[in-house]
Write an enzyme that holds these catalytic residues in place. Structure first.
Site, PDB file in Angstrom:
ATOM      1  N   ARG A   1      79.617  25.225 121.008  1.00  0.00           N
ATOM      2  CA  ARG A   1      79.605  25.944 122.283  1.00  0.00           C
ATOM      3  C   ARG A   1      78.218  25.961 122.905  1.00  0.00           C
ATOM      4  NH1 ARG A   1      83.778  30.849 120.651  1.00  0.00           N
ATOM      5  NH2 ARG A   1      85.651  29.849 121.477  1.00  0.00           N
TER       6      ARG A   1
ATOM      7  N   LYS B   1      99.827  33.219 113.730  1.00  0.00           N
ATOM      8  CA  LYS B   1     100.855  34.123 114.228  1.00  0.00           C
ATOM      9  C   LYS B   1     101.610  33.579 115.435  1.00  0.00           C
ATOM     10  CE  LYS B   1      98.479  38.367 112.751  1.00  0.00           C
ATOM     11  NZ  LYS B   1      97.927  39.663 113.194  1.00  0.00           N
TER      12      LYS B   1
ATOM     13  N   GLY C   1      88.950  27.173 119.930  1.00  0.00           N
ATOM     14  CA  GLY C   1      89.117  28.043 118.773  1.00  0.00           C
ATOM     15  C   GLY C   1      89.086  27.308 117.448  1.00  0.00           C
TER      16      GLY C   1
ATOM     17  N   GLY D   1      91.598  31.137 123.857  1.00  0.00           N
ATOM     18  CA  GLY D   1      92.384  32.160 124.522  1.00  0.00           C
ATOM     19  C   GLY D   1      92.573  31.884 126.003  1.00  0.00           C
TER      20      GLY D   1
END
Length: 404
Positions: free
Chosen positions: A40, A205, A361, A385
């Protein structure tokens, strides 16, 4: 004076840049912190360099981790500022606070073409406050340090936060090159993508990706499901999953997704084999992986990767696509015994004849951890996200405010 896109002449002006410098750190025995993945930071360099080359006095603000609105040494941006200086090949000043005396003095000391980094913006509670007045007061202080604002942290544009949203309402503003390129890629994924369009979803998830699955059922041709989230889908098919990660409250939702996909002609492909072990990997024991059919996971085991048969099948689907979006590893890639599913999918993405997007991510971390050449992929997003929320069809506050 030189110009920067969207802002006109910036030479001699103080330009506040919201970057995404949220990188992983490892604590060192001497009390310092070591950056374990500078992706990043490297992604932030082109916009910062372009502004500095144009003669701007560049003031970088960013966050790291999740401090609770007050300083914490382990979340300091000091090591990040040092690495940014190495990448820019110039000294980068560092302010030890966000908008206080150090910040004001550091910014005042900048000359044309120089760069400063402010301390972690989340050390101030106003950054993430839900109270608009508190957030606005902090934004006023940030805006007081600059003459213009450039938004270049794609990883945070889905957040309505002071340094992302409110500052843009207080200063002449523009979009940084990183955010612009990310948006261009997201549009290619959502506005008439080349087909076949394959989406690979992993991670732990299902609940983290409900919105994106819901939206992609009307856009993608094929969804490949791996990672920890696959076990909720397997349960929805009536299979037992042993000790594997399971979101029992999402089983009915997954069953509905499978039904809707069949009705709409979208293929949802689940693994046919799984790599299991009796325990989650740790430093206390050597892994004992074995491959079992996805519908025969033993009660005393948990799934930790997709199996080799499934990995080959996923790779075949990916390699034959013209557009691929991948978000979430296929297994616990940090442990070599459970990394092959993720490695195989990543390898397939490098062979796509079209657009291949690694959705930020953990997927981006996996690419680097597993030693892939980043240039082999069409695009590696810096915002997991934000990418997902864009694909869900949500408005991103940090983008909307730039377009008002």
């Amino acid at each position: 004076m030189a110009e920067y896109d969207g802002l006109g002449e910036v030479g001699g002006k103080r330009v506040l840049v919201r970057s995404d410098l949220n990188v992983p750190l490892d604590a060192q025995p001497d009390g310092g912190q070591r950056i374990t993945d500078d992706g990043r930071i490297r992604a932030s360099v082109p916009t910062i360099r372009a502004l500095a080359d144009a003669g701007a006095r560049v003031v970088v603000t960013a966050h790291l981790g999740r401090p609770k609105g007050e300083p914490e040494d382990r979340y300091s941006l000091r090591p990040v500022a040092a690495r940014l200086g190495e990448l820019l090949a110039q000294d980068v000043a560092f302010a030890t606070d966000t908008v206080g005396e150090s910040a004001r003095e550091t910014v005042a000391g900048l000359e044309d073409g120089q760069v400063a980094v402010l301390e972690n913006v989340r050390f101030n509670a106003g950054e993430t406050s839900k109270d608009e007045a508190e957030r606005g007061e902090f934004a006023d202080q940030l805006a007081g340090l600059a003459d213009a604002f450039v938004s270049d942290g794609f990883g945070v544009v889905h957040r309505k936060q002071a340094s992302v949203y409110d500052v843009a309402q207080r200063l002449p503003h523009g979009m940084g090159g990183l955010v612009a390129s990310e948006l261009d890629v997201m549009k290619r994924l959502t506005e008439e993508p080349e087909r076949p369009y394959v989406v690979v979803l992993g991670g732990s998830k299902v609940s983290d990706k409900l919105g994106v699955i819901d939206n992609l059922l009307g856009q993608a041709d094929t969804l490949l499901i791996g990672g920890g989230m696959v076990f909720t889908f397997l349960k929805a098919q009536g299979h037992e999953v042993g000790k594997s990660l399971l979101e029992a409250d999402q089983v009915d939702t997954c069953r509905d997704y499978l039904r809707r996909a069949e009705e709409s002609g979208v293929r949802i492909v689940l693994p046919t084999d799984i790599v299991v072990d009796t325990e989650f990997p740790s430093g206390d024991r050597d892994p004992e992986p074995r491959v079992v059919p996805a519908d025969e996971i033993p009660d005393d085991t948990l799934g930790l990767d997709i199996g080799p048969e499934s990995a080959r099948a996923f790779a075949h689907e990916v390699a034959g696509a013209r557009t691929v979006f991948w978000n979430g590893p296929m297994g616990v890639f940090e442990t070599p015994a459970f990394a092959e599913g993720t490695r195989t999918v990543a390898e397939a993405l490098t062979k796509v004849d079209g657009l291949s997007v690694v959705g930020g991510g953990d997927s981006a971390a996996a690419v680097r951890t597993l030693g892939f050449d980043e240039d082999a992929f069409g695009h590696i997003s810096t915002g997991g996200g934000a990418s997902l929320e864009y694909l869900e069809g949500k408005e991103l506050p940090g983008i909307a405010v730039l377009q008002d």
